[in-house]
Structures are given as structure tokens and as C-alpha cells.
Design a protein around this motif. Structure first.
Motif, short mmCIF file in Angstrom:
data_model
loop_
_atom_site.label_atom_id
_atom_site.label_comp_id
_atom_site.label_asym_id
_atom_site.label_seq_id
_atom_site.Cartn_x
_atom_site.Cartn_y
_atom_site.Cartn_z
N LEU B 34 5.26 1.43 20.39
CA LEU B 34 5.07 2.72 20.84
C LEU B 34 5.07 2.80 22.70
O LEU B 34 5.91 3.55 23.03
N LEU B 99 -1.73 9.44 24.43
CA LEU B 99 -1.91 9.69 22.91
C LEU B 99 -1.78 8.29 22.36
O LEU B 99 -2.54 8.09 21.21
N ILE B 100 -1.16 7.19 23.10
CA ILE B 100 -0.85 5.90 22.39
C ILE B 100 -2.44 5.22 22.62
O ILE B 100 -2.91 4.54 21.32
N ASN B 102 -5.23 6.94 21.86
CA ASN B 102 -5.94 7.51 20.87
C ASN B 102 -5.42 7.19 19.45
O ASN B 102 -6.13 6.62 18.43
N ILE B 103 -4.09 6.74 19.48
CA ILE B 103 -3.18 6.02 18.42
C ILE B 103 -3.88 4.88 17.89
O ILE B 103 -4.29 4.53 16.85
N GLU B 106 -7.38 5.09 16.46
CA GLU B 106 -7.47 5.49 14.99
C GLU B 106 -6.97 4.57 14.03
O GLU B 106 -7.17 4.51 13.11
N TYR B 107 -5.88 4.07 14.46
CA TYR B 107 -4.96 3.18 13.42
C TYR B 107 -5.00 1.58 13.63
O TYR B 107 -4.69 0.84 12.80
N ILE B 115 2.02 1.76 11.43
CA ILE B 115 1.22 3.15 11.38
C ILE B 115 1.90 3.69 10.23
O ILE B 115 1.13 4.34 9.41
N LYS B 118 0.11 2.53 7.21
CA LYS B 118 -1.16 3.15 6.86
C LYS B 118 -1.13 4.83 6.64
O LYS B 118 -2.04 5.39 5.74
N GLN B 119 -0.39 5.29 7.18
CA GLN B 119 -0.15 6.86 6.83
C GLN B 119 0.21 7.05 5.50
O GLN B 119 -0.07 8.06 4.61
N ASP B 122 -2.98 6.43 3.25
CA ASP B 122 -3.62 7.61 3.56
C ASP B 122 -3.45 8.65 2.59
O ASP B 122 -4.32 9.21 1.79
N SER B 126 -5.52 10.15 -0.70
CA SER B 126 -5.95 11.68 -1.13
C SER B 126 -5.28 11.91 -2.17
O SER B 126 -5.73 13.01 -3.03
N ASN B 127 -4.40 11.67 -2.53
CA ASN B 127 -3.68 12.01 -3.86
C ASN B 127 -4.51 11.64 -5.28
O ASN B 127 -4.75 12.35 -6.25
N ALA B 129 -7.73 10.90 -5.29
CA ALA B 129 -9.12 11.34 -5.12
C ALA B 129 -9.18 12.70 -5.86
O ALA B 129 -8.30 13.50 -5.67
#
Lengths: 507, 129
Positions: B34, B99-100, B102-103, B106-107, B115, B118-119, B122, B126-127, B129
Motif C-alpha cells: 500500500l 489510512l494505512i 489504521n489498516i 486492523e489487519y 488483506i 483476510k477479508q 471474514d 460471518s456466513n 455463523a
């Protein structure tokens, strides 16, 4: 010197100053930033209505910044087209900031709420600035103010995907802005002026120059990226889906509209229509691209399970309609396109506000979470139905008026084969809206909910007991829905202004 | 052939601009990191700044400051425009770097492909659960 003569510049300066004041005084009281934001946007709305009536009475207003005569100084111009867009933008900004109070509390972390209101004011400053300025470099600067505020607001989303969505938008938005900067450089090289009215006079003599052709190419690509025209729309769905609901709402309703305004102003205002049609077939290219946008955006929207990303793809389709109307380049189609700026802002604003209400009450963004919601939130769902019907273009709603004008414009331009495209787009939007309306009102007709697709593992809550969103959120939403119907039945007021703007552009 | 040589001799600054522009765009598109993407964007923007500065040059012109020996001045307007554009570019870079950061928080990574992985994880989680 009367204050009234300073209104064209005050509409920019006041929100800009309050963007700085909000972080200073906001710590005194929790709701103070919200009150300031609503008051200031209401002031902008009143000012723009005043400017609109002045323009209707006396014609074009020209304001010289610092008293420097254009083309040397920066000029702010208000004519039929941008008085109309100013009124739309500031009205939506006012409605959204009324709505934002509770929604921001629920969806944005407490330490960022103050920053949100400050950036929101900057965002509004940028939007109004793009519309009112008569200087092409000034337009670029305001475009960047809007975009930078937009990146920051998207990144405030609750999920971590919001950061990546914001980053992607930043990369594409910066490339687009730099393309526009190159375009400005080329036309400055060719003409030696940056004032839009002055460019209009000087460019026709240079239409055979390759420099002007290159400038138009850079402008077209850069602006298409900014307004998310179909093949360049990739930043839009992610940004709208993961941003907080208020931000999706204001961006969907105003940011892309301002992009379209900039495109109208540069492609038809700075360059003439004859140039776009006779020297290079840019209008033909844009007709093909926007037809693809109408079909593809609506078709992809059908496959989405997340409400926000469905609405985002539907925006891609609706942007196709506006651009299609504009590039058909006759008066009727252009009227339809200009009025669709207002109509789409009303209906997409209302739809995203409804999603915000649902998220506030239940935390669910997924379509299957809406089952039987008509008992829990009857008013919100009624608004959704009205705005959804406008999106399809059912008669007596605003969507019908603009699509009718665009279709007649296509016939007038001798392109009757575009009418199936317009109708297919409407039918596809009927499919994705109806899918939700069935979920809301007729849950018994559907198979058992597929739990596989619920969003983030949130349990589907009890949807039978009445529990409506707070009035501070519901009232602005309903205002937009009422306007969706009012302007659908009696569209004369906005239509007369849009017609004057179209006449002005096609001269 | 002589035409090309003539263009290279007289308009070499525009060639530099195009060269830098392509380097910048290619870095932005091809790089997975990034931060490297942001560096690419910066090179791209700077090439446009140089384009404006090159366009402002007038033959035998001096810096646009009032001076009795000067006969011809360079055009100062593009310089001023570019000052504004530099401010825009700096603030874009600042927002992007924020932003980087913070990314990365988080990641735990700033490589785009990681990334995306990992997305996807995620989304699957979520599907189920």
C-alpha cells in the motif's frame, strides 16, 4: 455594499469557517455540533433558494472574488443550471444533517463524532464550491476538498473493510483528480485562460488543435472516474457499503450529482456540443457506456444480499440514466437528465436513510433481516416502498418524470433503439426492489429464511412488535418520500428551471 | 528521423514528464504494497507539476520578480497553480498514510493480497455463523 450581494461567496465561507469552529466548541456539549451543522446547512439552503429566485428574476449573477475582474480574478457564477444544483445539494445536506444526530451516535465511535461534523461541513463546502465556481482550476481544488473529506468520512465505518474501501477510493480518486489537472493544463496551454466563460469564447477557434482533443480525453476519463460511470465505478460499491449510513446517504445523494454537474459544465459548457459530436465521437462512446451502466448496474444489484451494496449498484445504474440523458445532447433529454439529478437525490437519499433507520434499530444490513418488518417499523417501510417505486419509475413518482423525458429525448435524437435499454433498466430495478417489498409485507409467501446470509452473525430479532425509529430520523426520511410523490405529480416548478438550464447548455 | 531528434532536442522536458508519469502510474497499478502505491501516486502527481512548470517557461525569461534588467519574465500563473496542487497532493498523502496506519492496526499487514485473503476469511466466517 449590501450583504445580499455577498451571498455567492458566503455560501462557501460560512460552512468553511464552521468546519473549524465545530471542533473548538463541540466539547462543551454533546449535541452542539449537530445543532451547528443543521443551522449552517439550513442557512446554505436558504441562501441557495434566494440565489435561485434572484437568477430566475434577473438572470446570471457574477461575483468577483476580491473585486478582481474576470478573467484575471476568480469569478463565482450562478446561472440556471448551478442555481438548481445548488438548491438540490444544500437541501439534501440540510435534511441529512437533521437526520444525522441519532444515526451518528449509533454508528460512529464516540471519539470520532466531533470530527465527523467538522469533516461533514468541509464536505458541504467542497460540494457547493464545485457548483458555484466559474473558474476551472478552482473547481479542481474544491473537487479535491470534497474527495478528501469523503475518504475520511468513509473510513469512519464500523467494520474494518471500511478502511480498505476508503483506501481504494483514495487511489482511484487521486488518479482521476490528476487526470483532470492534466486536462486543465492542456487547455491552459492552448488558451491561456482558466475562466469558464472566457474558455467558451476562445476554444472554438482551437477545435482543430490536438492539444484540445487530448484535454477533452483527460477530462472525460477523470470525470467519469469521479462520478463512477460504469467501467470506472469499482470504488463506489465498497465505499457506500462500508461507510456509516449517514455518509452513504450524503454521498449517494450529492457527491455523484456534483460529479455529473462538473461533467455537464466541462463537456457542454467549456467544450461545445458540436465539438463533442463532430470532431470526435465522444457522445457516441458515452451513449454506449451509459447504456451498459444502466443494464449492468441494475443487473448486479439483483444479485446483492446486503441492502447497502444493492443500493450502491443501483446508483451505478441511475448514474447511467443521467449521463445518457446528457450525452443525447438534445433539449428534452438534457432536461430529463438535469431533473434526474434532483429526483435521484430525493429517492436515493430516502432509501439510504431507511437503511440507516433499520441499522439503528436492529443492526441488520441484510435483506433477509427485513422479513415481516412492516409490523415493526411501518412508517419506515412505507417510505422504502414509495422511494423504491420512484426508483422503478412508476407513474406519479419522480422517477417516471425523468425517465419519460430521457425516453422522449432518445426518440427525438433518432435513437429509438435506446428505449428498450431504458425500460430494461426499470424492469431490472423492479426486480431488486420487489424482492425486498415481498420480504417486508408478504413474509409468509417465502421459503424459510436462509440463515446462511445474515450479516455478521446478528440474530434476526423479533420483527412483530411495534418499535419505530426515533422521530429525528423518521421525519427527514418522510419529507424526502413526500417530495418524491409531490414532484412526481406536480413537476412544473423543477421542470421549468431544468428546461431553462438545458436551453442554456445546448446553445 | 531528424524530426524525432529535433523533438528530443527541443522538447526533452516533456519526455521527462511522460517518463515519470508512466513510472508513477505503473507503480500504482502493479505494486501490492500500500505504501508503494502511494509513492507511485506521488511520482505521478509530481510529473504533472513538472508539466505545468515546463509550460510556464518563456525563452530567455527570468523569475517573475520586478527587476529593471529583465526584459522577459516567465509566466508566474502556473507556478501559483502548482503551489495549490502541491498542498492538495501533500494532504492526499497524509490522509492515505493515516489510512494505512489504521489498516496495519486492523489487519496486521499492508500487502494488498494478504488483506484480500483476510477479508475473504471474514466473509466466510460471518456466513457460517
Amino acid at each position: 455594499m449590501k450583504l445580499i450581494h455577498e451571498f455567492p461567496v458566503l455560501i462557501i465561507i460560512i460552512p468553511l469557517i464552521f468546519a473549524l469552529i465545530i471542533p473548538l466548541v463541540g466539547r462543551l456539549n454533546r449535541i452542539l455540533p449537530w445543532i451547528i451543522a443543521s443551522t449552517i446547512t439550513f442557512f446554505c439552503f436558504l441562501t441557495s433558494i434566494f440565489l435561485l429566485f434572484t437568477v430566475l428574476d434577473t438572470g446570471k449573477i457574477s461575483y468577483w472574488l476580491g473585486g478582481w475582474e474576470p478573467p484575471w480574478g476568480i469569478e463565482y457564477v450562478v446561472d440556471y443550471l448551478n442555481a438548481f444544483v445548488l438548491a438540490v445539494i444544500s437541501f439534501i445536506a440540510f435534511i441529512v444533517s437533521l437526520y444525522s444526530g441519532r444515526s451518528v451516535e449509533a454508528e460512529i465511535n464516540e471519539d470520532k463524532q466531533l470530527a465527523f461534523y467538522s469533516i461533514y461541513m468541509l464536505f458541504i463546502t467542497g460540494l457547493l464550491g464545485i457548483v458555484i465556481t466559474g473558474d476551472i482550476f478552482n473547481m479542481y481544488v474544491f473537487l479535491e476538498i470534497t474527495s478528501l473529506a469523503g475518504y475520511a468520512m468513509i473510513a469512519m465505518g464500523r467494520k474494518r473493510d471500511a478502511l480498505v474501501a476508503s483506501y481504494n477510493y483514495l487511489i482511484l480518486g487521486t488518479i482521476a483528480a490528476t487526470f483532470i489537472l492534466i486536462g486543465i493544463g492542456y487547455i491552459y496551454m492552448a488558451t491561456g485562460t482558466l475562466n469558464i466563460a472566457d474558455l467558451q469564447e476562445r476554444l472554438p477557434a482551437l477545435f482543430h488543435s490536438k492539444m484540445v482533443l487530448v484535454a477533452l480525453a483527460f477530462f472525460t476519463v477523470g470525470l467519469s472516474l469521479k462520478l463512477a460511470l460504469f467501467p470506472l465505478h469499482t470504488w463506489l460499491p465498497g465505499a457506500y457499503t462500508y461507510a456509516p449510513s449517514v455518509v452513504s446517504c450524503i454521498m449517494a445523494a450529492t457527491a455523484t450529482k456534483v460529479g455529473i454537474y462538473a461533467m455537464l459544465r466541462i463537456i457542454f459548457g467549456v467544450f461545445k456540443i458540436e465539438f463533442d459530436i463532430h470532431f470526435i465521437p465522444i457522445a457516441n462512446i458515452l451513449i454506449v457506456v451509459s447504456s451498459m451502466a444502466i443494464i449492468a448496474g441494475s443487473a448486479v444489484a439483483i444479485t446483492q444480499t446486503n441492502l447497502k451494496s444493492m443500493l450502491a449498484y443501483s446508483s451505478v445504474g441511475q448514474i447511467g440514466y443521467i449521463v445518457l440523458g446528457a450525452v443525447l445532447a438534445n433539449q428534452t433529454a438534457m432536461t430529463g437528465s438535469i431533473i434526474h439529478i434532483l429526483n435521484h437525490a430525493l429517492m436515493k437519499g430516502a432509501l439510504f436513510m431507511v437503511v440507516g433507520c433499520i441499522v439503528y434499530k436492529t443492526g441488520i444490513e441484510d435483506i433477509s433481516g427485513l422479513r415481516g418488518m412492516c409490523k415493526k417499523m411501518p412508517f419506515t417501510m412505507a417510505v422504502f416502498t414509495v422511494a423504491g417505486l420512484s426508483l422503478m419509475g412508476v407513474p406519479l413518482t419522480v422517477g417516471f418524470v425523468s425517465k419519460w423525458y430521457i425516453a422522449i429525448g432518445a426518440l427525438n435524437a433518432g435513437m429509438g433503439y435506446l428505449i428498450p435499454v431504458i425500460i430494461t433498466g426499470s424492469l431490472l430495478s423492479a426486480v431488486y426492489i420487489w424482492r425486498i417489498i415481498v420480504n417486508i409485507y408478504f413474509p409468509d409467501e417465502l421459503p424459510e429464511p436462509e440463515l446462511l446470509y445474515t450479516d455478521g452473525g446478528t440474530e434476526i430479532t423479533d420483527n412483530d412488535t411495534y418499535s419505530e425509529a426515533p422521530w429525528s430520523m423518521l421525519a427527514p426520511t418522510m419529507v424526502l418520500a413526500v417530495l418524491c410523490i409531490y414532484f412526481g405529480i406536480s413537476a412544473t416548478a423543477p421542470l421549468s428551471i431544468a428546461e431553462k438550464a438545458a436551453v442554456m447548455l445546448s446553445q | 528521423m531528424t524530426d524525432i531528434i529535433h523533438i528530443i532536442q527541443t522538447k526533452y522536458y516533456y519526455l521527462v514528464v511522460i517518463f515519470l508519469m508512466m513510472i508513477g502510474l505503473y507503480t500504482t497499478i502493479s505494486s501490492m504494497n500500500l505504501i508503494k502505491k502511494i509513492i507511485g501516486i506521488n511520482i505521478f502527481q509530481i510529473s504533472v507539476f513538472l508539466f505545468y512548470i515546463a509550460m510556464a517557461k518563456v525563452k530567455y525569461g527570468t523569475a517573475p520578480i520586478l527587476w529593471d534588467k529583465a526584459k522577459v519574465y516567465d509566466n508566474p500563473l502556473p507556478h501559483v497553480l502548482i503551489l495549490t496542487a502541491i498542498v492538495v497532493s501533500v494532504s492526499t498523502t497524509a490522509v492515505a498514510l493515516a489510512l494505512i496506519i489504521n489498516i496495519h492496526k486492523e489487519y496486521g499487514t499492508i500487502e494488498e493480497d494478504r488483506i484480500l485473503e483476510k477479508q475473504k476469511l471474514d466473509f466466510d466466517r460471518s456466513n457460517i455463523a
